[in-house]
Design a protein around this motif. Sequence first.
Motif, short mmCIF file in Angstrom:
data_model
loop_
_atom_site.label_atom_id
_atom_site.label_comp_id
_atom_site.label_asym_id
_atom_site.label_seq_id
_atom_site.Cartn_x
_atom_site.Cartn_y
_atom_site.Cartn_z
N GLY A 275 9.09 -28.42 24.06
CA GLY A 275 8.21 -27.54 23.30
C GLY A 275 7.72 -28.13 22.00
O GLY A 275 6.91 -27.49 21.31
N ARG A 276 8.17 -29.31 21.64
CA ARG A 276 7.72 -29.93 20.40
C ARG A 276 6.56 -30.87 20.72
O ARG A 276 6.71 -31.87 21.40
CB ARG A 276 8.85 -30.74 19.75
CG ARG A 276 10.13 -29.96 19.50
CD ARG A 276 9.98 -28.99 18.35
NE ARG A 276 11.25 -28.30 18.08
CZ ARG A 276 11.41 -27.41 17.13
NH1 ARG A 276 10.39 -27.06 16.35
NH2 ARG A 276 12.59 -26.83 16.96
N GLU A 277 5.39 -30.52 20.24
CA GLU A 277 4.21 -31.34 20.55
C GLU A 277 4.07 -32.53 19.60
O GLU A 277 3.48 -33.54 19.96
CB GLU A 277 2.95 -30.47 20.47
CG GLU A 277 2.92 -29.35 21.51
CD GLU A 277 1.65 -28.53 21.41
OE1 GLU A 277 0.82 -28.84 20.52
OE2 GLU A 277 1.49 -27.60 22.22
N GLN A 278 4.57 -32.41 18.40
CA GLN A 278 4.42 -33.47 17.41
C GLN A 278 5.70 -34.30 17.35
O GLN A 278 6.81 -33.74 17.30
CB GLN A 278 4.10 -32.88 16.04
CG GLN A 278 3.75 -33.93 15.00
CD GLN A 278 3.22 -33.30 13.72
OE1 GLN A 278 2.99 -32.10 13.67
NE2 GLN A 278 3.02 -34.12 12.70
N ALA A 279 5.53 -35.59 17.37
CA ALA A 279 6.69 -36.48 17.31
C ALA A 279 7.37 -36.39 15.95
O ALA A 279 6.76 -36.01 14.94
CB ALA A 279 6.26 -37.93 17.56
N LEU A 280 8.65 -36.70 15.93
CA LEU A 280 9.36 -36.79 14.66
C LEU A 280 8.70 -37.86 13.78
O LEU A 280 8.17 -38.86 14.27
CB LEU A 280 10.82 -37.18 14.89
CG LEU A 280 11.74 -36.12 15.51
CD1 LEU A 280 13.02 -36.78 16.00
CD2 LEU A 280 12.06 -35.03 14.50
N LYS A 281 8.76 -37.65 12.49
CA LYS A 281 8.28 -38.65 11.56
C LYS A 281 9.35 -39.73 11.40
O LYS A 281 10.53 -39.43 11.23
CB LYS A 281 7.99 -38.02 10.20
CG LYS A 281 7.53 -39.03 9.14
CD LYS A 281 7.35 -38.36 7.79
CE LYS A 281 6.98 -39.41 6.74
NZ LYS A 281 6.84 -38.79 5.38
N ALA A 282 8.93 -40.97 11.48
CA ALA A 282 9.85 -42.10 11.33
C ALA A 282 9.40 -42.99 10.19
O ALA A 282 8.21 -43.35 10.09
CB ALA A 282 9.93 -42.90 12.62
#
Length: 399
Positions: free
Chosen positions: A296-303
């Motif tokens: 359900g998470r469309e945006q990737a984690l910020k790295a």
Amino acid sequence: MSTLPVDPVANLSALISCPSVTPDDAGALDVLEAQLRPLGFDVARPVFSEDGTPSIENLFAWRGTTGRHLAFAGHTDVVPPGPLSDWRHPPFSAAVEAGELYGRGAVDMKGGIACYVAALARLAARGALPEGRLSLIITGDEEGPAVNGTDKLLAFAAGHGHRFDGCIVGEPTNPDRMGDMIKIGRRGSVSGWITLEGRQGHVAYPHLADNPMRGVPGVLAALMHEALDAGTENFPPSNLEVTGVETDNPSTNVIPARTRIAFNIRHNDLWTAETLRQAVAERVAQGLRDDQLRPGREQALKATITWRDRPADAFLTRDDRLVATLSGAVHAVTGRTPVLSTSGGTSDARFIKNYCPVVEFGLVGQTMHMSNERVALSDLETLTAIYETFLSRWFAADA
């Protein structure tokens, strides 16, 4: 005339008796200077400093003004001894038992320094010191941050007009017995941290948070699954190793806001620090795109990738005069033809290669950094003989 320091055992015992755990010199450079002065060396003891690191005293010694210039490099600082109860003898007592000398720094690398000084002294005793220039580049910062040591000492020497034609580093290079191996290069080293940013929240309400730990498996797989390369003629394959994953989260019912992945890369000459930075960034991005654990998470984690300062470049010494002369000296003394290797970690040779060709050869390193670090007395004699033979041949060889 002062007694010449021809005995490597006596030289080493005096150095080991100084508990020179980085950054403390504890008198080790005084001992070395006292050994070098009777051999006609001038000695400088510059102290270098940099914010956030301990100030370090170093030693640069030189002899002669014309002709070929050979340097010897090493360090008098040692790692901590650890629990004293683990030692058969006190680590700074230089005790001898069953033909072995015990002490912290015996092989890494006060032993190499002691043997080189003994080789110089034996040549001097029979009036055979080479016609040319000799220098010693000795730091007290190799086992520490390596910020205020060899790199700055080389710049100091260059600033005073010294130019080197070759250098030998006395690190312990032999795996099992004297004559096994000469280091003619080193792999590079690049380190960094990847911070994955999520959103903190309560474990009972995961839909209101975004756990960065869920991104870790994908990033780890992307980083380590595919080999960086297959190696080269002179170097083994490069390897990336994850060395830590942490969240700084002491609570079991709190989803952390961020997690950090530490890694180190040991690389061959197919890579530079810059090309590795690009490759790691691409792999991290791919790992986050392939994430399967955040439904359900469309945006990737910020790295965010943070790189450690002062990466070490891979290098290979191709100077036939230096390599062949040392290899020939090893064979003449031991009867063995040493393997020419680039294995192992980094050393201060990574700084020296910017000034001149450099090779490494020293004692057997099986006990370095261990409790009961020790060296066979016979190995001290062998290394002294190799250095003595090398010095005579290197200066006598045709250009």
